[in-house]
Scaffold this motif. Structure first.
Motif, short mmCIF file in Angstrom:
data_model
loop_
_atom_site.label_atom_id
_atom_site.label_comp_id
_atom_site.label_asym_id
_atom_site.label_seq_id
_atom_site.Cartn_x
_atom_site.Cartn_y
_atom_site.Cartn_z
N ASP A 128 14.95 -17.71 18.07
CA ASP A 128 14.29 -17.46 19.22
C ASP A 128 15.23 -17.66 20.12
O ASP A 128 15.86 -18.80 20.40
CB ASP A 128 12.92 -18.21 19.32
CG ASP A 128 12.40 -17.82 20.72
OD1 ASP A 128 12.06 -16.55 20.91
OD2 ASP A 128 12.18 -18.69 21.43
N SER A 152 13.97 -20.47 22.87
CA SER A 152 14.08 -21.90 21.86
C SER A 152 15.33 -22.40 21.75
O SER A 152 15.59 -23.55 21.91
CB SER A 152 13.48 -21.79 20.66
OG SER A 152 12.14 -21.42 21.02
N ARG A 182 8.07 -22.93 20.35
CA ARG A 182 8.68 -21.93 21.29
C ARG A 182 7.70 -22.92 22.59
O ARG A 182 6.54 -23.15 22.43
CB ARG A 182 8.12 -20.61 20.98
CG ARG A 182 8.36 -19.75 22.15
CD ARG A 182 8.46 -18.44 21.52
NE ARG A 182 8.51 -17.26 22.36
CZ ARG A 182 9.26 -16.90 23.52
NH1 ARG A 182 10.26 -17.41 23.46
NH2 ARG A 182 9.17 -15.99 24.20
#
Length: 122
Positions: free
Chosen positions: A44, A47, A82
């Motif tokens: 991600d 992240s 996240r």
């Protein structure tokens, strides 16, 4: 979340001036770890950038990373999960005389978040 990359560039400039070996390690991490992982879609992006920012802030001072919610309440931030929408992420040094490092700010921070940032970043 507001784009955090300009703040991280500022940290890199400071790091280059303060510790060339740490700057070289930061550059290597970016080139060999962060950039390829994001480009390949393996992580991600938010992240991954936050983990990199936490690592960068840690080159200046040991400390802890906190998530500040819309009410201004702080809790430990887990870089593996996240970031929630609307949270502000700061690295707070163990030395309370040192300013915190803002790692991520919501695109529309609340008044309590702005006040917390003003207080911690002095």
């Amino acid at each position: 979340m507001a784009d955090m990359r300009p703040a991280f560039r500022g940290l890199l400039v400071r790091l280059k001036q303060a510790d060339s070996a740490a700057f070289e390690e930061a550059s290597r991490r970016y080139r060999e770890d962060l950039e390829p992982a994001i480009a390949a879609g393996e992580v991600d992006p938010i992240s991954a950038w936050l983990e990199y920012g936490i690592w960068l802030a840690g080159r200046f001072a040991d400390g802890r990373t906190l998530a500040i919610d819309s009410s201004g309440r702080a809790r430990p931030f887990d870089p593996v999960s996240r970031a929630e929408t609307g949270v502000m992420i700061v690295h707070v040094p163990e030395d309370d005389r040192a300013p915190a490092t803002l790692l991520a700010m919501p695109s529309a921070p609340t008044a309590p978040q702005r006040e917390t940032a003003d207080l911690l970043l002095r």
